[in-house]
Each structure stands twice: as C-alpha cells, then as structure tokens.
Design a protein around this motif. Structure first.
Motif, mmCIF file in Angstrom:
data_model
loop_
_atom_site.group_PDB
_atom_site.id
_atom_site.type_symbol
_atom_site.label_atom_id
_atom_site.label_comp_id
_atom_site.label_asym_id
_atom_site.label_seq_id
_atom_site.Cartn_x
_atom_site.Cartn_y
_atom_site.Cartn_z
ATOM 1 N N LEU A 372 0.843 -1.210 0.000
ATOM 2 C CA LEU A 372 0.000 0.000 0.000
ATOM 3 C C LEU A 372 0.873 1.252 0.000
ATOM 4 N N GLN A 373 1.943 1.213 0.741
ATOM 5 C CA GLN A 373 2.851 2.370 0.783
ATOM 6 C C GLN A 373 3.461 2.641 -0.588
ATOM 7 N N ARG A 380 -6.781 1.685 -1.402
ATOM 8 C CA ARG A 380 -7.006 1.815 0.038
ATOM 9 C C ARG A 380 -7.453 0.462 0.607
ATOM 10 N N LEU A 381 -7.265 0.343 1.909
ATOM 11 C CA LEU A 381 -7.707 -0.871 2.599
ATOM 12 C C LEU A 381 -9.166 -0.674 2.991
ATOM 13 N N ALA A 395 -0.131 -3.582 13.181
ATOM 14 C CA ALA A 395 1.196 -3.409 12.591
ATOM 15 C C ALA A 395 1.346 -2.034 11.960
ATOM 16 N N PHE A 396 0.225 -1.391 11.618
ATOM 17 C CA PHE A 396 0.240 -0.047 11.019
ATOM 18 C C PHE A 396 -1.150 0.552 11.231
ATOM 19 N N PRO A 397 -1.273 1.867 11.167
ATOM 20 C CA PRO A 397 -2.594 2.469 11.388
ATOM 21 C C PRO A 397 -3.586 1.958 10.341
ATOM 22 N N GLY A 398 -4.677 1.438 10.787
ATOM 23 C CA GLY A 398 -5.696 0.934 9.851
ATOM 24 C C GLY A 398 -5.629 -0.576 9.663
ATOM 25 N N ALA A 399 -4.636 -1.223 10.273
ATOM 26 C CA ALA A 399 -4.493 -2.675 10.070
ATOM 27 C C ALA A 399 -5.695 -3.440 10.623
ATOM 28 N N LEU A 420 -8.662 -4.753 -0.661
ATOM 29 C CA LEU A 420 -8.123 -3.484 -1.164
ATOM 30 C C LEU A 420 -9.021 -2.971 -2.292
ATOM 31 N N GLU A 421 -9.188 -1.664 -2.327
ATOM 32 C CA GLU A 421 -9.997 -1.081 -3.397
ATOM 33 C C GLU A 421 -9.280 0.101 -4.011
ATOM 34 N N ARG A 422 -9.509 0.301 -5.330
ATOM 35 C CA ARG A 422 -8.891 1.452 -5.985
ATOM 36 C C ARG A 422 -9.548 2.743 -5.498
ATOM 37 N N CYS A 423 -8.738 3.768 -5.313
ATOM 38 C CA CYS A 423 -9.276 5.062 -4.885
ATOM 39 C C CYS A 423 -9.511 5.950 -6.107
#
Ligand code: SAM
Length: 465
Positions: A372-373, A380-381, A395-399, A420-423
C-alpha cells in the motif's frame, strides 16, 4: 482400501524423508487429497499411542505380512477415526483383532487415568488439536443446488437441523447428528468436527464443497457481481475459484493461474464436478501474466491467495515444519509482496482480496502495508466485515481493517484476509456485500435450536460498506 494404502505410502515416504506431508499427499495421485491428508495427519498425531496399542496387542507379530505404517492407519481409523470402511482381508484382519485392540486402549486409559482418547496424547499434540475441534463446514454449491434442498437432504439422512447459529458458541457445542446454518456466511452449513462427507453423494456429485469457513471469506468478500471478469492468481486446487463461479452464477469470466501441474489437474476435475463454466485455467507463473494484454482489460476483481508458510493450518502434524525459518519467511514475504504489487497493476482492477493461511505478520499485515505504501494513494484498505470478531494485528494504522481467523476465536483454521480497493477515478462503485451475517450479529438473530427452521426465501439483502 486405496485410501489406507495411499496413507501408508505417504507415511513411509515421510519416514524416508522423501518430502513433506503436503507434497507426498499431492504426489500420491489419490483423488481425494483432503481426505488422505486428514487421515495421514491424524495417524501421525496418534502415532505414539498407536505404537503402544500395536505392541500391547502384538498385532505385528500375529500379522507378519502387515507393514507397520499400514497397521497404524488401519488401527487409527478403527479406534479413533470413522471405523474401517474397507472390505476384504483388511476388514477380516481388523475383526480378528478388534477386541484385543479395544482392550489395550481401555487398559492404556486406565493406566494414564484418562477417559477421552484425546487425553492419551502428549500435551504438545493435544494442544494442536488438528481438525478435531474445528467443525466440518459444508459450502452449498449454488451452481448445482440451493441451501434449502441440501438441508432437506441431510434431514432425510437422519440429521437434525437446528436453524441458523446465534453465536460461535453454538457451533462449538454441536455434536452427534446435528447441524446448523453458519452465522456469518449464508451458504455454509456446520456439522460437528470429524463428520466425514467424502463418500456422500452430495460431495461426489459436486453439490457441496468441503471447505473451511475461513477459506470461504476471500471469495465472499471479493463479492464480484454476475458478469464480472475476475482473476484468481494462485488458484489450485480451486475451492475459491469454484466459490467465485458460484457468486458469479457462472456469468462472466474467470482467469485462473497456477504453476503446479498436479494441483491444476485436481482443480480441473473439481471445477468440472462443481459445474463451473466460463473459466480459463492456465499453468503459468502469475508474475509473468501481462496486465497490458487486452484479454484482461475488463478484469475488475482479483483474488490473490499465494503460497505461504501454512502456519494457520490446524492439521499440523509431527514431522512437519512447525515454524518457518526466518530465511523462508523472508523469501515467502518477498514473493507475496511482488505478486501483490503485480496484481494491483491490472488497469481496470477495482477490488482485490489478499489472503493467506499463515499466522505470521510478515506474510500478512506487513505485506499489505509495504505494498500500500508503494502504491501511494492508488489503493485503500477496506474495512471489510466490521463485525467479524478477529482483526488484523496493529502493525500499522488501519491494520484493524484486515481480518484474522483462528481455531480459538472463530472455530476455523488460522487465516488472514485483506480487501483493497482502488481510490479516486476508476474506483469501485460503492461495493455491495451480502450482509445477512452482519445483521445476524448485530441483532442477535438466529433460529433457536429446536425451533422449526423457517423456509428462507433466497432473496438477497445487500448493504453498502
Ligand atoms: N486458492 C487456492 C484454493 O483455494 O484452492 C489455494 C492456493 S495455495 C494457498 C497457493 C497456490 O499458489 C499453490 O497452488 C501454488 O502452486 C500457487 N503458486 C505459487 N507460486 C505461483 C505463481 N508464481 N504463480 C501462480 N501460482 C503460484
């Protein structure tokens, strides 16, 4: 008998160090790989107990031509499994020694001051209970039948239907010839652990698929509408592909890839049996599939279930790699990151599900975070299935948008899923998910055991995420 000799051959191969259990089971060419895997795994788990029983009953002395591993498999199924299903001389042999073996088992229990078979196992083996506490999940193949008809079939076979489960605890409490409709997934029936349907006509005819509940999550959460073009990137042996086809109602196109010829052959048979049409199966490294190929220009959904350490599979057996080495984990995670990145490069892609049957953060949250990074703000998740009880590790914000599953919390194999979805432009239309399950959880709705099950209309309810 083929099952028993195949299981004995796998055990002999393991002893010689010819490979791991999964490899040997697949190489055996036995048609029902899961059945074979389960029998081998459980025989291994009970191996120390079986050796004591064989010695106590002097079976190998009495039956000089009976090889040790075959004896173990036969005695396992006779005393701890489903009872011997073979005929001929093995059945006769078992009959001759049954009383003696049962007496030895009783003696062993008295000696160890235990009442249950499980308690004879050493703590390490008992702590990893294999399939013994995870229910038997049965996914109804809606390409061939419907939930109501399958429920009626099992009722006619003497099972009592208790309605839709109100909680995971109701699933845990299942025993005998009783079954429930799952509380989360609409086409999943739940039977007590160890219920064996491999010989059941509904299974052999592809009307039901024997699939763990956690493994049903990826296709369910990908949720492609009928007519969509979908890629299943690492597809064999194909349970999730057949689930996708059912959700697509066989309308649309599935492009399925795998590198393993034998698993693909199994998959082809399975998809035929399940009545799946509209799929293209290719023996190809997914990393070499060209996202720019016009063939894939309409691919909006992608399911990525890559090779992983398998550390979430509860049928772990002695002799199998329990924890992957740091090097192996690193190599797997590297592959998973590459393949996820590649998957996100399909131009029309809107929604992707990434899943593993691993418990390791390195193969799960860390892979999703790194990719994602690298994608910046392109994807986006999604906070999928918010009421699912077990979430991603912090493990990361939003995990926490990710889902985890485990025998203790969800009564399934260990599993990880991220959606995961396209933004922005080209993003998914607000996605729709069947949420009977969400509503059940929130409203505590569920047919109480004993209540006459309501005839459910097969009308779907949808909600925006
Ligand atoms: N999704 C499958 C199912 O539900 O039945 C299980 C997939 S299994 C976890 C992973 C699969 O990925 C294996 O069959 C393996 O052969 C395949 N695989 C590994 N590397 C691959 C690659 N580079 N391209 C395509 N398939 C690959």
């Amino acid at each position: 008998m083929a099952l028993y000799s195949a299981a004995a051959a796998v055990l002999e191969g393991l002893e010689r160090g010819d490979g791991g259990i999964k490899t040997l089971v697949y190489n055996s060419r036995f048609p029902h790989v899961r059945q074979l895997y389960a029998l081998v795994a459980e025989t291994l788990r009970y191996s120390p107990v079986l050796e004591k029983l064989l010695a106590g009953a002097a079976l190998l002395q009495a039956e000089k031509k009976l090889p040790l591993q075959l004896a173990k498999v036969l005695v396992y199924d006779l005393l701890f499994g489903k009872g011997l299903k073979c005929g001929g001389r093995w059945k006769a042999l078992a009959r001759r020694h049954r009383a003696r073996l049962e007496a030895e088992l009783a003696r062993l229990k008295v000696q160890q001051k235990v009442s249950r078979n499980e308690d004879l196992l050493a703590p390490a083996q008992a702590a990893s209970p294999g399939a013994s506490q995870v229910p038997r999940y049965v996914r109804v193949n809606t390409l061939k039948t419907c939930v109501d008809d399958v429920i009626d079939f099992f009722k006619r076979q003497g099972y009592s239907y208790l309605g839709r489960a109100a909680s995971v605890e109701k699933l845990r409490a299942l025993s005998g010839k009783k079954f429930l409709l799952d509380l989360h997934l609409p086409e999943l029936l739940v039977f007590p652990p160890q219920t064996d349907f491999h010989d059941n006509v509904l299974y052999t005819s592809g009307h039901i698929i024997l699939q763990d509940k956690a493994s049903c999550l990826p296709a369910f959460l990908l949720s492609p509408v009928a007519g969509s073009h979908v890629i299943d990137a690492c597809a064999a042996p194909g349970n999730k592909t057949s689930h996708l086809a059912a959700l697509l109602k066989n309308k649309g196109q599935i492009f399925a890839f795998d590198v393993d010829t034998k698993r693909l052959a199994t998959m082809n048979t399975m998809l035929m049996r399940a009545g799946v049409t509209g799929f293209q199966l290719a023996q190809q490294d997914f990393l070499t599939v060209d996202p720019g190929d016009p063939k894939y220009s309409k691919v909006t959904h992608l399911l990525l279930d890559p090779s992983c350490s398998g550390s979430g599979m509860v049928t772990r057996v002695p002799g199998e790699e329990a924890a992957p080495s740091p090097e192996r984990l690193q190599a797997l995670a590297g592959f998973q990151r590459r393949v996820l990145s590649h998957a996100l490069s399909f131009p029309a892609l809107r929604r992707l599900v990434y899943s593993t049957c691993s418990l390791h953060r390195e193969e799960n949250e860390d892979v999703v975070h790194a990719v994602l990074q690298e994608q910046g703000s392109a994807f986006r998740l999604v906070n999928a299935f918010p009421s699912w009880p077990c979430r991603g590790l912090a493990a990361f914000p939003g995990a926490e948008c990710c889902l985890r599953a485990s025998p203790a919390d969800t009564l399934t194999h260990g599993f990880f899923v991220a959606v995961l979805e396209r933004c922005g432009e080209g993003a998914a239309a607000p996605s729709i998910l069947p949420v009977a399950a969400e509503e059940n959880l929130q409203q505590g709705e569920g047919t109480e055991p004993g209540a006459a099950p309501k005839k459910r209309k097969r009308k779907k309810q949808w909600v925006k995420e």
